[in-house]
Design a protein around this motif. Sequence first.
Motif, PDB file in Angstrom:
ATOM      1  N   GLY A   1       1.249  -1.332   0.563  1.00  0.00           N
ATOM      2  CA  GLY A   1       0.148   0.156   0.003  1.00  0.00           C
ATOM      3  C   GLY A   1       0.524   1.559   0.299  1.00  0.00           C
ATOM      4  N   SER A   2       1.723   1.303   0.865  1.00  0.00           N
ATOM      5  CA  SER A   2       2.970   2.447   0.986  1.00  0.00           C
ATOM      6  C   SER A   2       2.826   2.127  -0.151  1.00  0.00           C
ATOM      7  CB  SER A   2       3.868   1.971   1.812  1.00  0.00           C
ATOM      8  OG  SER A   2       3.177   2.254   3.340  1.00  0.00           O
ATOM      9  N   GLY A   3       3.577   1.541  -1.016  1.00  0.00           N
ATOM     10  CA  GLY A   3       4.598   1.757  -1.717  1.00  0.00           C
ATOM     11  C   GLY A   3       3.867   2.031  -3.294  1.00  0.00           C
ATOM     12  N   LEU A   4       2.706   1.654  -3.052  1.00  0.00           N
ATOM     13  CA  LEU A   4       1.436   2.025  -4.367  1.00  0.00           C
ATOM     14  C   LEU A   4       1.028   4.034  -4.522  1.00  0.00           C
ATOM     15  CD1 LEU A   4      -1.011  -0.928  -4.487  1.00  0.00           C
ATOM     16  CD2 LEU A   4       0.493   0.033  -6.385  1.00  0.00           C
ATOM     17  N   MET A   5       1.165   4.052  -2.847  1.00  0.00           N
ATOM     18  CA  MET A   5       0.440   5.346  -3.379  1.00  0.00           C
ATOM     19  C   MET A   5       2.599   6.898  -2.893  1.00  0.00           C
ATOM     20  SD  MET A   5      -1.075   5.944   0.763  1.00  0.00           S
ATOM     21  CE  MET A   5      -0.091   4.703   1.906  1.00  0.00           C
ATOM     22  N   MET A   6       3.684   5.641  -3.432  1.00  0.00           N
ATOM     23  CA  MET A   6       4.395   6.771  -3.661  1.00  0.00           C
ATOM     24  C   MET A   6       4.625   6.865  -5.094  1.00  0.00           C
ATOM     25  SD  MET A   6       6.887   6.936  -0.488  1.00  0.00           S
ATOM     26  CE  MET A   6       8.305   6.988  -1.971  1.00  0.00           C
ATOM     27  N   ILE A   7       3.936   6.053  -5.759  1.00  0.00           N
ATOM     28  CA  ILE A   7       4.361   4.953  -7.131  1.00  0.00           C
ATOM     29  C   ILE A   7       3.135   6.378  -8.349  1.00  0.00           C
ATOM     30  CG2 ILE A   7       3.874   4.226  -9.093  1.00  0.00           C
ATOM     31  CD1 ILE A   7       5.600   2.071  -7.432  1.00  0.00           C
ATOM     32  N   VAL A   8       2.022   6.403  -7.508  1.00  0.00           N
ATOM     33  CA  VAL A   8       1.509   7.504  -8.391  1.00  0.00           C
ATOM     34  C   VAL A   8       1.370   8.486  -8.668  1.00  0.00           C
ATOM     35  CG1 VAL A   8      -1.049   7.997  -7.948  1.00  0.00           C
ATOM     36  CG2 VAL A   8      -1.125   5.621  -6.763  1.00  0.00           C
ATOM     37  N   VAL A   9       1.195   9.446  -7.701  1.00  0.00           N
ATOM     38  CA  VAL A   9       1.566  10.772  -7.719  1.00  0.00           C
ATOM     39  C   VAL A   9       3.068  10.858  -8.973  1.00  0.00           C
ATOM     40  CG1 VAL A   9       2.376  13.405  -7.123  1.00  0.00           C
ATOM     41  CG2 VAL A   9      -0.032  11.865  -5.839  1.00  0.00           C
ATOM     42  N   PRO A  10       3.614  10.466  -8.101  1.00  0.00           N
ATOM     43  CA  PRO A  10       5.190  11.260  -9.679  1.00  0.00           C
ATOM     44  C   PRO A  10       4.404   9.881 -10.866  1.00  0.00           C
ATOM     45  CG  PRO A  10       5.532  10.283  -7.637  1.00  0.00           C
ATOM     46  CD  PRO A  10       4.395  10.114  -7.526  1.00  0.00           C
ATOM     47  N   THR A  11       4.109   8.897 -11.052  1.00  0.00           N
ATOM     48  CA  THR A  11       3.661   8.838 -12.466  1.00  0.00           C
ATOM     49  C   THR A  11       2.848   9.895 -13.142  1.00  0.00           C
ATOM     50  OG1 THR A  11       4.418   6.932 -11.698  1.00  0.00           O
ATOM     51  CG2 THR A  11       2.782   7.037 -13.897  1.00  0.00           C
ATOM     52  N   ILE A  12       1.897  10.380 -12.608  1.00  0.00           N
ATOM     53  CA  ILE A  12       0.703  11.180 -13.070  1.00  0.00           C
ATOM     54  C   ILE A  12       1.647  12.181 -13.712  1.00  0.00           C
ATOM     55  CG2 ILE A  12      -0.550  12.436 -12.959  1.00  0.00           C
ATOM     56  CD1 ILE A  12      -2.245  10.707 -10.949  1.00  0.00           C
ATOM     57  N   ILE A  13       2.253  13.240 -13.131  1.00  0.00           N
ATOM     58  CA  ILE A  13       3.161  13.689 -13.244  1.00  0.00           C
ATOM     59  C   ILE A  13       4.253  13.657 -13.914  1.00  0.00           C
ATOM     60  CG2 ILE A  13       5.354  15.527 -12.508  1.00  0.00           C
ATOM     61  CD1 ILE A  13       4.357  15.176  -9.808  1.00  0.00           C
ATOM     62  N   LEU A  14       4.737  13.030 -14.910  1.00  0.00           N
ATOM     63  CA  LEU A  14       6.149  12.186 -15.611  1.00  0.00           C
ATOM     64  C   LEU A  14       5.025  11.897 -16.970  1.00  0.00           C
ATOM     65  CD1 LEU A  14       8.140   9.586 -13.904  1.00  0.00           C
ATOM     66  CD2 LEU A  14       8.652  12.630 -14.750  1.00  0.00           C
TER      67      LEU A  14
END
Length: 284
Positions: free
Chosen positions: A213-226
């Motif tokens: 869960g923590s990993g997914l939260m780390m990934i979501v926003v940066p991926t959207i920005i990129l």
Amino acid sequence: MKNRSHLVKIISRFFIAFLSSVFLFAFLILLTLRLTLFSENYIAKQAAKADYYSELTKEINRQIENSALGSNIPEGVLNRSVRKELVKTDVDAYFEAMYNTGTKYSISNEKEIHDAVSKAIKEYMSEKNIEITPESEKAVTSLSDNAITVYKGYIELPFLVSYGRKVMNYKSKLVIFMVICGVLWALLSFALYSSLRGYFHRLLRYWSYIWTGSGLMMIVVPTIILMQGFLKKLGIQSKAMYDFIQTYLSSFLWLFIIIGMISIIVGIFCSVLSEVKRKRLFSV
């Protein structure tokens, strides 16, 4: 009554797991910030990766050359006034001053640049048989001084110093909060282990939820920005600075994604290990 008590235990365990996930997520964010925004070595590494020193050298030489055109100094005379090594030395010293409040910054290669510009102009005048008079000497000195002003304007960026100094004011607080989040995650994990009556394989299963869960939260926003390409829309005119800032921010976001992926891998590992231990426990 028994079913109600069992339901309360399940809800309390998931609540503890949720809090544990929040603190782990906060710990991972703070760790990423410590490795990037709060690191002098990181910004220098990104400058090298973006070829900032070479691009900045080209821009400085181009600007020095353009500023001399009005004085009848043609293109090609001053296009190599500043060397990359000089730029790298002063930029790295500037980065150091950004991250060290007590460090005072000053251009270290001022005389060398002044002499290089003066020499190049005099060699041109000699080739063209232009007489060197007191007036021309004064003009050469003026152009050399102007070259120093141009150089300083490109190297010394006040907003970067302001950014670095403000960031470093929070460095000790960031480390403290990072330790607090790590300790709270450990305490909640112990509380969860106790509520599971000492079954380690069950704790591993909850850890798999927490880390994933923590990993997914780390990934979501940066991926959207990129994916949205927001970094490509930065309104920076200087190509050297544009490439540098874009590389810096892109690398910063990718580190979030990488740490998030590592967290998910840890979660998957905990899930597999939980299943292995469960089968061993109940097969005895």
